[in-house]
Design an enzyme around this catalytic site. Structure first.
Site, short mmCIF file in Angstrom:
data_model
loop_
_atom_site.label_atom_id
_atom_site.label_comp_id
_atom_site.label_asym_id
_atom_site.label_seq_id
_atom_site.Cartn_x
_atom_site.Cartn_y
_atom_site.Cartn_z
N GLU A 37 60.62 26.62 13.50
CA GLU A 37 61.33 25.45 14.00
C GLU A 37 62.34 25.07 12.91
O GLU A 37 61.93 24.82 11.77
CB GLU A 37 60.30 24.33 14.17
CG GLU A 37 60.61 23.37 15.26
CD GLU A 37 59.46 22.37 15.43
OE1 GLU A 37 59.76 21.24 15.78
OE2 GLU A 37 58.29 22.73 15.17
N ARG A 262 45.85 29.93 9.27
CA ARG A 262 46.97 29.52 8.41
C ARG A 262 46.59 29.70 6.96
O ARG A 262 45.42 29.63 6.60
CB ARG A 262 47.31 28.06 8.64
CG ARG A 262 47.98 27.78 9.95
CD ARG A 262 48.09 26.29 10.18
NE ARG A 262 49.33 25.74 9.67
CZ ARG A 262 50.43 25.60 10.40
NH1 ARG A 262 50.45 26.00 11.65
NH2 ARG A 262 51.52 25.07 9.88
N LYS A 272 55.75 20.97 6.56
CA LYS A 272 57.15 20.56 6.39
C LYS A 272 57.30 19.05 6.40
O LYS A 272 58.14 18.50 5.72
CB LYS A 272 58.00 21.16 7.51
CG LYS A 272 58.47 22.56 7.20
CD LYS A 272 59.28 23.12 8.35
CE LYS A 272 58.36 23.56 9.47
NZ LYS A 272 59.05 24.09 10.64
P1 ATP Z 1 54.73 22.98 9.41
O1 ATP Z 1 53.44 22.28 9.57
O2 ATP Z 1 55.00 23.37 8.01
O3 ATP Z 1 55.88 22.27 10.04
P2 ATP Z 1 54.91 24.71 11.65
O4 ATP Z 1 53.89 25.59 12.22
O5 ATP Z 1 55.27 23.55 12.48
O6 ATP Z 1 54.52 24.35 10.18
P3 ATP Z 1 57.06 26.42 12.27
O7 ATP Z 1 58.45 26.41 11.77
O8 ATP Z 1 56.83 26.12 13.70
O9 ATP Z 1 56.25 25.46 11.34
O10 ATP Z 1 56.37 27.79 11.87
C1 ATP Z 1 56.86 29.08 12.19
C2 ATP Z 1 55.70 30.02 12.16
O11 ATP Z 1 55.07 29.99 10.88
C3 ATP Z 1 54.64 29.66 13.18
O12 ATP Z 1 54.32 30.83 13.88
C4 ATP Z 1 53.50 29.15 12.37
O13 ATP Z 1 52.30 29.50 12.96
C5 ATP Z 1 53.69 29.85 11.04
N1 ATP Z 1 53.12 29.07 9.93
C6 ATP Z 1 53.47 27.83 9.52
N2 ATP Z 1 52.71 27.42 8.49
C7 ATP Z 1 51.86 28.43 8.22
C8 ATP Z 1 50.81 28.64 7.26
N3 ATP Z 1 50.48 27.71 6.38
N4 ATP Z 1 50.14 29.82 7.29
C9 ATP Z 1 50.47 30.77 8.17
N5 ATP Z 1 51.43 30.65 9.09
C10 ATP Z 1 52.12 29.50 9.14
MG MG Z 2 55.73 24.31 14.67
#
Ligand code: ATP
Ligand code: MG
Length: 560
Positions: A37, A262, A272
């Site tokens: 995102e 994760r 984020k």
């Molecule tokens: P955040 O909580 O940091 O905003 P998010 O999942 O909303 O994380 P995205 O930009 O949607 O952030 O993430 C892109 C991809 O990265 C998704 O497929 C998500 O599952 C993966 N991802 C994000 N954080 C982690 C993590 N700590 N470990 C493994 N994969 C992750």
């Molecule tokens: Mg997300």
């Protein structure tokens, strides 16, 4: 290291099964995607997902798409899109010409929603969000909606008018007609479209209805020909809905969703939302502050792509959540830099050392090896003269027991790569502070070994020639958080857990002259002190600034 090394990758095992089974995977190229995102910078948690997505494609000689997940019409920023691309390239992955935006499929999403309505598999519901919540039932009671049996024609008409902008936000939703009694609440007629009169950063004002992620994401995957949609564990309960969508709309492919745990790291937050708050509220100097777990911060700190990839690969792919010691990340960096970084000398807290029997005005050059692990990197010249800088704590006026460094009448010590010296005294200023250490050298010990082969009892210390040294600012870093598991229940809690000593700035450090031309991206081992890299933002030829990437001392204990 047994506990953080997991050799078998269950995702690859699943894919192997799929390939062996034939069926819909018969002859298919393994095709994954990474769907960030664009609302912030990538962090080390994303690296794990990147390595799983791009790494799996690499392993099977397949493809991996990069898709910006901009389904939500929230604030998205080109800055983030460009930064995400840069970070992924820096890690060494490439999506070729397969760069997409989730919002590019809005028209398709709409068509598939209409298809569902026509099939009697979706209906326009009039419950407000509050009412829908009240009527969602519980484990023993099914959900209800008085609009479930709305005639298809009526839903088609209302849905078209929703799109046309006739209704205010939340007046109607489109819901998939699945199972109001399902034990999985995601299947209790989930909302798949809602009304939001919001500007979209790419679509402008074209849309006032937006698909929900659970509906849009499987369609995006299917249209791109993704075979395996790898995502983190929070989507496990959404998998039945993912499957329902791809089975009930006429998409050409049926991707398989597989979830993994994760990555969590102690003394760190990987969300984020919180990272953004730390930036916006000024607790760090930006997304690329070298204390941040973001890729841009880690790059500026001096992490190498290899160290990060190694870390993620050794952490492995687990199905259950686990927290990895931050010290293991440092361990991986140290291991990589130990191989690749040139050895140099720098003095962080300098004090003058005068070699009283070395002629004034004389100077000589010593040839020293750049990297004992890489003879191919050759040697370089460092100068030596009567006036040197040494580390202030390599001298004590009054020795403590077992102190093996310089003190008057103390043991002979080696100046690394130069000569054997012995401390004979010191000078103080009017306040009694030591300002100069005095020593004599043995002219017959050039290179560090005395000609007569006698044993040197003192330590080997590093030094810099005062005649040619360059000044630098050096920034030392410690964990951003004191707490092993920072309190993410509130911003106040999180701030309380910050480490007030996470940054120490040293001015007036003395470095050997070869470092004058050091460039960001280059790493150096300052002997006895750690690995350092020029700061990509603040270092200039007039004012050198070095970041300590990691110290030499290893606090990581395997198995702990
Ligand atoms: P955040 O909580 O940091 O905003 P998010 O999942 O909303 O994380 P995205 O930009 O949607 O952030 O993430 C892109 C991809 O990265 C998704 O497929 C998500 O599952 C993966 N991802 C994000 N954080 C982690 C993590 N700590 N470990 C493994 N994969 C992750
Ligand atoms: Mg997300």
């Amino acid at each position: 290291m047994a506990e953080i090394t997991e050799s078998k990758n269950f995702i690859h095992a699943f894919i192997d099964e799929d390939i062996a089974e034939g069926g819909r995977y018969e002859g298919a190229t393994v095709h994954t995607r990474f769907p960030p995102e664009p609302n912030g910078y990538l962090h080390i948690g994303h690296c794990k997902a990147l390595i799983i997505d791009f790494g799996t494609a690499e392993k099977y000689n397949g493809l991996c798409n990069l898709r910006m997940d901009d389904t939500n019409p929230t604030k998205e920023d080109v800055e983030f899109v460009e930064a995400i691309k840069e970070d992924i390239h820096w890690l060494g992955f490439d999506w070729g010409d397969r760069f997409f935006y989730g919002s590019d499929y809005f028209e398709k999403d709409y068509e598939f929603a209409v298809e569902l309505i026509k099939k009697g598999l979706a209906y326009v519901c009039e419950l407000t969000p509050e009412q829908a919540k009240e009527m969602r039932g519980d484990l023993n009671t099914p959900a209800t909606s008085p609009f479930r049996d709305r005639p298809i024609e009526e839903s088609l008409d209302l849905f078209a008018r929703m799109r046309a902008g006739e209704f205010e936000d939340n007046k109607y939703t489109l819901r998939a007609k699945i199972d109001l009694a399902s034990g999985n609440f995601n299947m209790r007629d989930p909302v798949i479209y809602r009304i939001r009169h919001m500007h979209h950063h790419r679509q402008g004002d074209k849309w006032c209805i937006y698909p929900m992620y659970d509906f849009a994401h499987p369609i995006q995957d299917a249209l791109e020909g993704i075979t395996h949609s790898l995502c983190s564990l929070e989507f496990e309960n959404h998998r039945p809905l993912y499957n329902w969508v791809v089975e009930n709309v006429s998409v050409p492919h049926h991707p398989r969703q597989i979830e993994f745990a994760r990555l969590g790291i102690d003394h760190t937050v990987l969300s984020k939302r919180y990272l953004r708050a730390l930036v916006e509220e000024g607790f760090v100097a930006g997304w690329d502050d070298p204390r941040m777990p973001t890729l841009c911060g880690m790059r500026r700190r001096g992490f190498t792509p290899a160290s990060i990839r190694n870390f993620c690969e050794r952490v492995g792919v687990a199905k259950s959540p686990n927290t990895i010691p931050l010290a293991f990340l440092d361990f991986c960096l140290r291991e990589d830099l130990n191989e690749s970084a040139a050895r140099v000398m720098g003095v962080l807290k300098p004090i003058k050392l005068t070699i009283t029997n070395y002629p004034e005005g004389q100077s000589e050059t010593m040839e020293v090896e750049n990297n004992p692990n890489r003879p191919e990197d050759g040697n370089r010249l460092v100068t030596f003269s009567r006036n040197l800088w040494i580390e202030a704590d390599d001298f004590l006026a009054e020795p403590i027991p077992k102190y093996k460094r310089l003190f008057p009448g103390g043991p002979e010590c080696r100046l690394k790569g130069a000569y054997v010296i012995q401390c004979i005294g010191y000078n103080t200023d009017e306040n009694g502070n030591v300002v100069e250490v005095l020593a004599t050298y043995d002219p017959n010990s050039r290179g560090g070994d005395p000609a007569d082969g006698r044993k040197i009892k003192g330590a080997t210390i590093h030094w810099v020639d005062a005649e040619t040294a360059v000044d630098a600012e050096v920034r030392l870093y410690d964990n951003l958080f004191n707490a092993e598991s920072p309190d993410t229940s509130s911003m106040e809690g999180l701030v309380k857990d910050l480490n007030p000593n996470s940054l120490e700035i040293l001015q007036g450090c003395k470095l050997e002259s070869s470092l004058r031309d050091a460039q960001p991206g280059q790493s150096f081992q300052f002997m006895r002190l750690g690995y350092f890299t020029p700061d990509s933002k603040d270092s200039s030829p007039d004012h050198l600034v070095f970041n300590r990437s990691v110290s030499l001392k290893d606090s990581f204990k395997p198995g702990k």
